[in-house]
Design a protein around this motif. Structure first.
Motif, PDB file in Angstrom:
ATOM      1  N   LYS A  73       0.820  -1.222   0.000  1.00 56.40           N
ATOM      2  CA  LYS A  73       0.000   0.000   0.000  1.00 56.40           C
ATOM      3  C   LYS A  73       0.849   1.265   0.000  1.00 56.40           C
ATOM      4  O   LYS A  73       0.503   2.260  -0.655  1.00 56.40           O
ATOM      5  CB  LYS A  73      -0.934   0.006   1.209  1.00 56.40           C
ATOM      6  N   VAL A  74       1.937   1.267   0.759  1.00 59.74           N
ATOM      7  CA  VAL A  74       2.837   2.419   0.833  1.00 59.74           C
ATOM      8  C   VAL A  74       4.273   1.896   0.915  1.00 59.74           C
ATOM      9  O   VAL A  74       4.498   0.749   1.309  1.00 59.74           O
ATOM     10  CB  VAL A  74       2.541   3.312   2.066  1.00 59.74           C
ATOM     11  N   PRO A  75       5.256   2.725   0.575  1.00 55.15           N
ATOM     12  CA  PRO A  75       6.646   2.279   0.667  1.00 55.15           C
ATOM     13  C   PRO A  75       7.132   2.172   2.110  1.00 55.15           C
ATOM     14  O   PRO A  75       6.649   2.870   3.000  1.00 55.15           O
ATOM     15  CB  PRO A  75       7.419   3.356  -0.093  1.00 55.15           C
ATOM     16  N   VAL A  76       8.081   1.275   2.308  1.00 54.23           N
ATOM     17  CA  VAL A  76       8.710   1.077   3.611  1.00 54.23           C
ATOM     18  C   VAL A  76      10.156   1.559   3.511  1.00 54.23           C
ATOM     19  O   VAL A  76      10.912   1.130   2.640  1.00 54.23           O
ATOM     20  CB  VAL A  76       8.666  -0.408   4.024  1.00 54.23           C
ATOM     21  N   ILE A  77      10.519   2.454   4.410  1.00 55.92           N
ATOM     22  CA  ILE A  77      11.806   3.138   4.377  1.00 55.92           C
ATOM     23  C   ILE A  77      12.524   2.860   5.688  1.00 55.92           C
ATOM     24  O   ILE A  77      11.914   2.881   6.758  1.00 55.92           O
ATOM     25  CB  ILE A  77      11.588   4.654   4.195  1.00 55.92           C
ATOM     26  N   ILE A  78      13.825   2.614   5.615  1.00 56.84           N
ATOM     27  CA  ILE A  78      14.597   2.365   6.832  1.00 56.84           C
ATOM     28  C   ILE A  78      15.719   3.379   6.946  1.00 56.84           C
ATOM     29  O   ILE A  78      16.297   3.817   5.946  1.00 56.84           O
ATOM     30  CB  ILE A  78      15.159   0.924   6.874  1.00 56.84           C
ATOM     31  N   ASN A  79      16.001   3.778   8.181  1.00 62.72           N
ATOM     32  CA  ASN A  79      17.069   4.735   8.452  1.00 62.72           C
ATOM     33  C   ASN A  79      18.443   4.097   8.369  1.00 62.72           C
ATOM     34  O   ASN A  79      18.625   2.928   8.749  1.00 62.72           O
ATOM     35  CB  ASN A  79      16.905   5.306   9.862  1.00 62.72           C
ATOM     36  N   ILE A  80      19.399   4.880   7.922  1.00 58.79           N
ATOM     37  CA  ILE A  80      20.810   4.502   8.019  1.00 58.79           C
ATOM     38  C   ILE A  80      21.494   5.546   8.884  1.00 58.79           C
ATOM     39  O   ILE A  80      21.546   6.727   8.535  1.00 58.79           O
ATOM     40  CB  ILE A  80      21.485   4.431   6.643  1.00 58.79           C
ATOM     41  N   ALA A  81      21.999   5.115  10.007  1.00 55.31           N
ATOM     42  CA  ALA A  81      22.689   6.016  10.939  1.00 55.31           C
ATOM     43  C   ALA A  81      23.825   5.239  11.592  1.00 55.31           C
ATOM     44  O   ALA A  81      23.755   4.855  12.752  1.00 55.31           O
ATOM     45  CB  ALA A  81      21.714   6.540  11.986  1.00 55.31           C
ATOM     46  N   GLU A  82      24.871   5.002  10.825  1.00 57.70           N
ATOM     47  CA  GLU A  82      25.952   4.130  11.282  1.00 57.70           C
ATOM     48  C   GLU A  82      27.199   4.946  11.630  1.00 57.70           C
ATOM     49  O   GLU A  82      27.271   6.143  11.396  1.00 57.70           O
ATOM     50  CB  GLU A  82      26.271   3.098  10.197  1.00 57.70           C
ATOM     51  N   GLN A  83      28.188   4.254  12.149  1.00 52.77           N
ATOM     52  CA  GLN A  83      29.421   4.921  12.575  1.00 52.77           C
ATOM     53  C   GLN A  83      30.464   5.006  11.465  1.00 52.77           C
ATOM     54  O   GLN A  83      31.364   5.843  11.543  1.00 52.77           O
ATOM     55  CB  GLN A  83      30.028   4.170  13.772  1.00 52.77           C
ATOM     56  N   SER A  84      30.350   4.151  10.466  1.00 50.17           N
ATOM     57  CA  SER A  84      31.360   4.131   9.407  1.00 50.17           C
ATOM     58  C   SER A  84      30.693   4.012   8.047  1.00 50.17           C
ATOM     59  O   SER A  84      29.552   3.532   7.939  1.00 50.17           O
ATOM     60  CB  SER A  84      32.329   2.959   9.596  1.00 50.17           C
ATOM     61  N   ALA A 100      13.105  -3.499   1.618  1.00 49.40           N
ATOM     62  CA  ALA A 100      12.777  -2.089   1.849  1.00 49.40           C
ATOM     63  C   ALA A 100      12.800  -1.338   0.524  1.00 49.40           C
ATOM     64  O   ALA A 100      13.562  -1.668  -0.386  1.00 49.40           O
ATOM     65  CB  ALA A 100      13.757  -1.464   2.833  1.00 49.40           C
ATOM     66  N   GLN A 101      11.959  -0.319   0.420  1.00 53.61           N
ATOM     67  CA  GLN A 101      11.848   0.419  -0.843  1.00 53.61           C
ATOM     68  C   GLN A 101      12.556   1.761  -0.840  1.00 53.61           C
ATOM     69  O   GLN A 101      12.623   2.427  -1.866  1.00 53.61           O
ATOM     70  CB  GLN A 101      10.364   0.632  -1.175  1.00 53.61           C
ATOM     71  N   GLY A 102      13.092   2.176   0.312  1.00 52.70           N
ATOM     72  CA  GLY A 102      13.795   3.449   0.362  1.00 52.70           C
ATOM     73  C   GLY A 102      14.631   3.561   1.615  1.00 52.70           C
ATOM     74  O   GLY A 102      14.505   2.763   2.552  1.00 52.70           O
ATOM     75  N   LEU A 103      15.503   4.586   1.627  1.00 51.58           N
ATOM     76  CA  LEU A 103      16.404   4.812   2.741  1.00 51.58           C
ATOM     77  C   LEU A 103      16.298   6.258   3.207  1.00 51.58           C
ATOM     78  O   LEU A 103      16.115   7.167   2.398  1.00 51.58           O
ATOM     79  CB  LEU A 103      17.857   4.558   2.326  1.00 51.58           C
ATOM     80  N   MET A 104      16.409   6.463   4.517  1.00 52.07           N
ATOM     81  CA  MET A 104      16.634   7.799   5.054  1.00 52.07           C
ATOM     82  C   MET A 104      18.053   7.809   5.602  1.00 52.07           C
ATOM     83  O   MET A 104      18.414   6.963   6.434  1.00 52.07           O
ATOM     84  CB  MET A 104      15.623   8.170   6.134  1.00 52.07           C
ATOM     85  N   LEU A 105      18.845   8.761   5.141  1.00 47.20           N
ATOM     86  CA  LEU A 105      20.290   8.710   5.361  1.00 47.20           C
ATOM     87  C   LEU A 105      20.783   9.933   6.110  1.00 47.20           C
ATOM     88  O   LEU A 105      20.568  11.064   5.670  1.00 47.20           O
ATOM     89  CB  LEU A 105      20.988   8.586   4.000  1.00 47.20           C
TER      90      LEU A 105
END
Length: 305
Positions: A73-84, A100-105
């Motif tokens: 129904k809608v896209p699923v987006i996951i955060n990227i907040a890593e150390q390296s 996942a269909q997208g990223l928040m960076l």
């Protein structure tokens, strides 16, 4: 799935049970409420929230559960907040593999990178994946600002950088971004207490926090603003403001989860080192929530707008 980067995209809280395990049943209930309200996407692993406490397997389980519930129904987006850079690229690759269909960076966490380091970091991650990306620009909390000049370089080389979660706290930056990049860079407000103002200034959407407890009110404000019904939108927004202010706090997760309890969409279980609120602060937050619940507005038929 193409992402339009508009509307309300909840940065949903992560649900835990009493044994500190993922509570996927409560999580599913909340996601269904978001979908019913009319959100435009689901964002997992909030960076100011509990994402840093999740194991890779827990992130995988959250993505796959969300995809199952959302069912296209809608896209699923996951955060990227890593150390390296290496770890961030691995998360991007994992996210693609999980579906996942997208990223928040975000720019690099903890280390205050220079402008050049930040641009190279974002470029390398973007070039490692075909997934569309929203840059999270939050210099207030993360001490690194992605300037217009930096965005210009990024957009010239990375077609999959498509949007920005605008959290500089400077409303005029929405206009600067739209003036410079037009529809090449979609702008979503990332600060709950500036959402209506940002959308009036041209923001395409809202990455929201208190939506986790109040999905219908949040989507109604967006829909009413975009329909030009500012008076009706302002009525809801004015009622909402004391609650929205709970999002601009180091204890935003505890605050939002208490609100989710009030609306039946969650529990207040948090993962250590976070602890549930107590004493005077707990009383203060509950007073705000209780007062809002007593005055909760009747919404117009915003879904038909």
């Amino acid at each position: 799935m193409a992402i339009k980067w508009e509307g309300v995209m909840p940065a949903v809280t992560t649900k835990f049970d009493e044994n500190d395990e993922l509570d996927l049943n409560t999580f599913e209930k909340n996601i269904n409420a978001q979908l019913e309200a009319g959100v435009s996407g689901i964002i997992l692993g909030g960076t100011l929230g509990e994402a840093s406490t999740l194991t890779p397997k827990e992130k995988e389980n959250l993505v796959k559960k969300t995809l199952e519930v959302v069912n296209g129904k809608v896209p699923v987006i996951i955060n990227i907040a890593e150390q390296s850079t290496k770890d961030a690229i691995q998360v991007a690759q994992d996210a693609f593999a999980w579906g996942a269909q997208g990223l928040m960076l975000l720019p690099p966490m903890r280390y205050k990178a220079t402008d050049r380091e930040t641009v190279v970091y974002l470029k390398e991650i973007a070039k490692s994946t075909s997934l569309p990306i929203m840059i999270y620009n939050n210099p207030v909390d993360y001490k690194i600002e992605v300037s217009l000049e930096m965005f210009e370089e990024l957009l010239a080389e990375c077609d999959n950088i498509e949007a920005v979660k605008e959290s500089t706290r400077d409303i005029s930056n929405v206009i600067r971004l739209k003036n410079k990049f037009g529809d090449r860079l979609k702008v979503l407000c990332g600060v709950d207490t500036l959402a209506l103002e940002s959308m009036v200034s041209g923001a395409d959407g809202w990455v929201a926090g208190l939506v986790a407890a109040y999905p219908e009110e949040t989507v109604a404000i967006y829909k009413l603003v975009k329909a030009g019904e500012l008076k009706e939108a302002l009525k809801i927004y004015s009622w909402f403001m004391p609650l929205l202010e709970l999002d601009i706090s180091p204890q935003l997760v505890q605050n939002i989860k208490l609100a989710e309890v009030a609306t039946g969409l969650g529990t207040e279980n948090v993962r250590a080192p976070r602890l549930q609120l107590e004493g005077a602060e707990r009383k203060r937050v509950l007073t705000i929530i209780d007062d809002a619940m007593a005055k909760r507005p009747t919404l117009v038929d915003y879904k038909s707008l």
